[in-house]
Structure formats: structure tokens, C-alpha cells
Design an enzyme around this catalytic site. Structure first.
Site, PDB file in Angstrom:
ATOM      1  CG  PHE A  17      24.586 109.677  39.191  1.00  0.00           C
ATOM      2  CD1 PHE A  17      25.547 109.438  38.215  1.00  0.00           C
ATOM      3  CD2 PHE A  17      24.985 110.225  40.406  1.00  0.00           C
ATOM      4  CE1 PHE A  17      26.887 109.736  38.448  1.00  0.00           C
ATOM      5  CE2 PHE A  17      26.320 110.524  40.637  1.00  0.00           C
ATOM      6  CZ  PHE A  17      27.261 110.273  39.660  1.00  0.00           C
ATOM      7  CG  ASN A  71      26.780 115.169  41.911  1.00  0.00           C
ATOM      8  OD1 ASN A  71      27.552 115.520  41.019  1.00  0.00           O
ATOM      9  ND2 ASN A  71      26.776 113.948  42.401  1.00  0.00           N
ATOM     10  N   PRO A  72      25.528 118.052  39.310  1.00  0.00           N
ATOM     11  CG  PRO A  72      26.482 119.809  38.090  1.00  0.00           C
ATOM     12  CD  PRO A  72      26.490 119.146  39.460  1.00  0.00           C
TER      13      PRO A  72
END
Length: 287
Positions: A92, A194-195
Site C-alpha cells: 500500500f 492505518n488499517p
């Protein structure tokens, strides 16, 4: 061959990216040019003329960006806080919105010596490494359940250690596991996360849909499935006076704070807007 004005190359790049639907065409055009030239973006005006080979290299990257390949994949890095981390396929890409969450966390640590910090769903390791850079005395733990992400995080952690930062402690684990970091229960000053939080089925830009790992973006239960576990983990990890900050979807401005308020040990629950004013992350303190 005759040298050409860099300004014209950037204008042409901006036009192409604008037509392709890129959200920030001028910014991306300038960042691509700066990357090709090996200079900071702010120094571009000091380079009035460039060789045709430079114009060609810019054009090649612009054509990739016009296909909505993330800018960070083209340059190979993303920034968070005062550091940069390597990113690419399988991990990510950190976003500017997370800067505000990082700032909150670092501010909370002021006045605390040798704080213990945990970064859940660490991905590239950006949050954990940014904290370790800002607070060299901190003991920073980071965890992720994805082997590709952990490989990127290990690479970034090694690079930051080589640059002189304090090493972080990187683990393979799952935040849905109620025993993750059990040895740290009641000892942690700061939990950051920050899932994955985008509700499943939500339309997202091609940069996200085609390049970010889906498991790092989307979550079940309207986007709060993983966050539920993060809240439970934070509640047991934090020491009295410790704090937690969790990023969330802009549709979660009520739902996620409610999850934290449901935990008796958590107090001072507050939701915070992102750079565009939308609800973006929630914070709480351990009473």
C-alpha cells in the site's frame, strides 16, 4: 541536438495527465520532471533548458502515469513525515492524509522518555519508521499479516537503519489475533494504525483498484471489520495515559468513534478531519 525548454515539457505533461483524469496533473508533471532530473521539485525553475533525452524520459513516465500507474510506483518512493520509503507492487502506498495522524502521535509522545510505540497493519513500515526517525529513543514495534508488505517493510527498515535511525522491531502477525503483542499489554505509550477500511464494493480510482493490494484497502462490515479488532488490541496494549490513533473512511465519522467510546478504559475520544475537511482518523486516551 538543440536543448529544449523544461517549462514546455511540463506544460505538455500536465495536458496529457489532465486529459487522462489524473487528480493533480501539474503537481505530478513537476514531480516526474524532478525525478528524471534528480533535483527537488522546488529547484525546477533553476533548470530552464534540458536535453532532448530528458524530455523523452519525462514523456515515457508521463505516458505510464496517464495509464494511472501510481506516481509513487514510477518514482519508487513515498514520503511520510520527514522520511521516504520505497514502495511498489504488493504494498500500500502511504497517503498525505496519514501525515496528520503521525503528527498527533508524535505530539502525544512529547515529554515521555523511551516511549513504547506499536504500529498495527504497518504495510510499507512508513508510520513506524517515521516515528522512529522523529523519536530515536522510542522502542517501535510494527506488525502486518501480508508477506509482500513485510518484505517491503523489512527493506525500508534496513534502509532507515543504514541511514542512522533506531531499528524498529518488525513482526508477522494479525490484528484479529487477540494475543498479538500480548507481552506488551499495559506497557504501550502509543498505538497507531492505518488499517484497511474502505467498505467493500466502493468504487475507487484506478491507482487504488489496479495497484494497491485489495486486502490493504477494503474491509468487511462496511469497512470497520479490522478496526473493531484494532480498537480491542489498543485497549489492552495501552498504559494509563497512552493514546491510540486509527485512520478510517470518511463515512465512519460516527461509527468508529462509537467503537472506542464503547471501551470503558478509553477516554477523550475525538474524531479528526483530513486535509480536505472530511472525517479521517479517531484518537483516544487510556484512562
Amino acid at each position: 541536438m538543440k536543448r529544449q525548454p523544461l517549462r514546455l515539457a511540463i506544460l505538455e505533461a500536465t495536458r496529457i495527465l489532465d486529459q487522462a483524469g489524473v487528480a493533480s496533473p501539474r503537481t505530478d508533471a513537476e514531480l516526474i520532471a524532478a525525478h528524471v532530473l534528480g533535483v527537488e521539485r522546488g529547484r525546477l525553475p533553476l533548470v530552464p533548458l534540458v536535453d532532448p533525452s530528458v524530455v523523452e524520459a519525462i514523456g515515457q513516465l508521463v505516458s505510464q502515469r496517464a495509464k494511472r500507474v501510481p506516481l509513487q510506483h514510477l518514482t519508487g518512493w513515498a514520503a511520510l513525515g520527514d522520511i521516504t520509503v520505497s514502495v511498489g507492487t504488493g504494498v500500500f502506498v502511504p497517503r498525505p492524509e496519514t501525515e496528520l495522524l503521525l503528527e498527533w502521535g508524535v505530539k502525544l509522545l512529547k515529554g515521555r522518555e523511551y516511549p513504547v510505540v506499536v504500529d498495527l497493519c504497518t504495510g510499507s513500515g512508513a508510520l513506524a519508521l517515521a516515528v522512529a526517525h522523529a523519536r530515536p529513543d522510542a522502542v517501535v514495534y510494527a506488525v502486518d499479516n501480508d508477506t509482500n508488505a513485510l518484505a517491503w517493510a523489512r527493506h525500508n527498515a534496513d534502509a532507515r537503519t543504514a541511514a542512522g535511525d533506531t531499528p524498529i522491531r518488525l513482526y508477522s502477525g494479525d490484528v484479529t489475533d487477540p494475543t498479538v503483542f500480548a507481552e506488551l499489554d499495559g506497557l504501550v505509550d502509543l498505538v497507531l494504525c492505518n488499517p484497511p477500511y474502505v467498505p467493500e464494493g466502493t468504487p475507487v480510482p484506478p491507482e487504488v483498484a489496479d495497484h494497491d493490494p485489495p486486502q490493504a484497502v477494503f474491509a468487511a462490515e462496511g469497512g470497520i471489520d479490522v478496526i473493531r479488532h484494532v480498537v480491542a488490541t489498543a485497549a489492552r496494549l495501552l498504559r494509563p495515559g497512552g493514546g491510540v490513533a486509527i485512520e478510517h473512511d470518511d463515512t465512519h465519522g460516527a461509527a468508529v468513534p462509537a467503537l472506542l467510546r464503547a471501551r470503558r478504559v478509553l477516554t477523550d475520544v475525538r474524531d479528526h478531519p483530513d486535509l480536505t475537511g472530511r472525517p479521517r482518523f479517531v484518537t483516544a486516551l487510556r484512562g
